[in-house]
Design a protein around this motif. Structure first.
Motif, PDB file in Angstrom:
ATOM      1  N   THR A 142      17.749 -37.568  66.915  1.00  0.00           N
ATOM      2  CA  THR A 142      17.832 -38.620  65.898  1.00  0.00           C
ATOM      3  C   THR A 142      17.862 -40.021  66.495  1.00  0.00           C
ATOM      4  OG1 THR A 142      20.261 -38.612  65.828  1.00  0.00           O
ATOM      5  CG2 THR A 142      19.090 -37.100  64.319  1.00  0.00           C
ATOM      6  N   LEU A 161      20.615 -41.486  67.341  1.00  0.00           N
ATOM      7  CA  LEU A 161      21.820 -42.119  66.800  1.00  0.00           C
ATOM      8  C   LEU A 161      23.062 -41.634  67.539  1.00  0.00           C
ATOM      9  CD1 LEU A 161      20.880 -41.684  63.037  1.00  0.00           C
ATOM     10  CD2 LEU A 161      20.568 -43.738  64.451  1.00  0.00           C
ATOM     11  N   TYR A 176      29.520 -44.944  66.704  1.00  0.00           N
ATOM     12  CA  TYR A 176      29.539 -45.918  65.606  1.00  0.00           C
ATOM     13  C   TYR A 176      30.575 -45.534  64.553  1.00  0.00           C
ATOM     14  CZ  TYR A 176      27.862 -48.904  61.780  1.00  0.00           C
ATOM     15  OH  TYR A 176      27.772 -49.827  60.761  1.00  0.00           O
ATOM     16  N   TYR A 187      25.173 -51.353  62.926  1.00  0.00           N
ATOM     17  CA  TYR A 187      25.108 -50.480  64.101  1.00  0.00           C
ATOM     18  C   TYR A 187      24.922 -51.279  65.391  1.00  0.00           C
ATOM     19  CZ  TYR A 187      23.654 -46.261  66.676  1.00  0.00           C
ATOM     20  OH  TYR A 187      23.555 -45.223  67.567  1.00  0.00           O
ATOM     21  N   TYR A 200      18.476 -46.260  69.259  1.00  0.00           N
ATOM     22  CA  TYR A 200      18.445 -46.583  67.827  1.00  0.00           C
ATOM     23  C   TYR A 200      17.130 -47.269  67.462  1.00  0.00           C
ATOM     24  CZ  TYR A 200      19.561 -49.175  63.553  1.00  0.00           C
ATOM     25  OH  TYR A 200      19.539 -49.717  62.285  1.00  0.00           O
ATOM     26  N   ALA A 254      14.458 -44.721  67.237  1.00  0.00           N
ATOM     27  CA  ALA A 254      14.718 -43.568  66.364  1.00  0.00           C
ATOM     28  C   ALA A 254      13.580 -43.421  65.359  1.00  0.00           C
ATOM     29  CB  ALA A 254      16.044 -43.743  65.634  1.00  0.00           C
ATOM     30  N   ARG A 271      16.199 -43.167  60.705  1.00  0.00           N
ATOM     31  CA  ARG A 271      16.914 -44.439  60.801  1.00  0.00           C
ATOM     32  C   ARG A 271      17.053 -45.101  59.439  1.00  0.00           C
ATOM     33  NH1 ARG A 271      14.962 -49.118  64.784  1.00  0.00           N
ATOM     34  NH2 ARG A 271      14.812 -50.482  63.011  1.00  0.00           N
ATOM     35  N   PHE A 300      19.789 -43.299  57.535  1.00  0.00           N
ATOM     36  CA  PHE A 300      21.062 -43.617  58.172  1.00  0.00           C
ATOM     37  C   PHE A 300      21.483 -45.047  57.834  1.00  0.00           C
ATOM     38  CE2 PHE A 300      23.303 -45.325  61.972  1.00  0.00           C
ATOM     39  CZ  PHE A 300      24.448 -44.549  61.902  1.00  0.00           C
ATOM     40  N   ILE A 338      23.449 -38.608  61.836  1.00  0.00           N
ATOM     41  CA  ILE A 338      23.502 -38.688  63.302  1.00  0.00           C
ATOM     42  C   ILE A 338      23.148 -37.340  63.920  1.00  0.00           C
ATOM     43  CG2 ILE A 338      25.068 -38.942  65.278  1.00  0.00           C
ATOM     44  CD1 ILE A 338      26.517 -41.130  63.551  1.00  0.00           C
TER      45      ILE A 338
END
Length: 154
Positions: A18, A20, A24, A56, A75, A78, A83, A86, A136
């Protein structure tokens, strides 16, 4: 193309599928802990005055996390659909947490209706953390298990 090795990605607590990182969620888990304590001990609610919503990238840029460059690069690379979902969950969480914290800090906790409202908000806040955790880890929120709900809180 991401220029970090899989070892570096894993060391940064980034899910390679992912892009991620679970770190976070610390931003939210700390707020949940203080929120819970504030419901029972109103003086503890003051500790939440220092909590600020952070996206993030901002969260990692302002952190002392040693591998933040890896996390931010992952990130940025991603998959767009992952993303996007998310980010939408994060925006909902940031808004919910910010609003709920402000309500807690001004609420009369002696009022049963106010206490019930805050308890409902706390439940919803925890649910949003579970949702972010699901993204995530590459699971849809519908696939979450009791264990993932527990894991998201720690």
């Amino acid at each position: 193309m991401l220029s970090y090795s899989e070892q570096e990605i894993l060391a940064a607590n980034v899910n390679p599928a992912t892009g991620l990182a679970t770190d976070y969620l610390n931003l939210f888990n700390e707020a949940i802990m203080l929120f819970e304590m504030g419901l029972d001990m109103p003086d503890m609610a003051e500790e939440l005055a220092d909590w600020h919503p952070r996206g993030y990238i901002e969260h990692f840029e302002k952190s002392g996390f040693e591998l933040k460059d890896v996390v931010i690069a992952a990130y940025e690379h991603a998959p767009a659909d992952i993303r996007g979902e998310f980010d939408a969950a994060c925006e909902r969480a940031l808004t919910m947490f910010d609003t709920s914290i402000r309500v807690l800090m001004t609420a009369n906790l002696e009022d049963p209706a106010a206490h019930a409202d805050l308890s409902d908000r706390l439940r919803d806040m925890k649910g949003l953390v579970v949702e972010m955790d699901s993204h995530i880890h590459g699971r849809s929120p519908a696939q979450k298990s009791l264990q993932s709900e527990v894991d998201a809180l720690f």
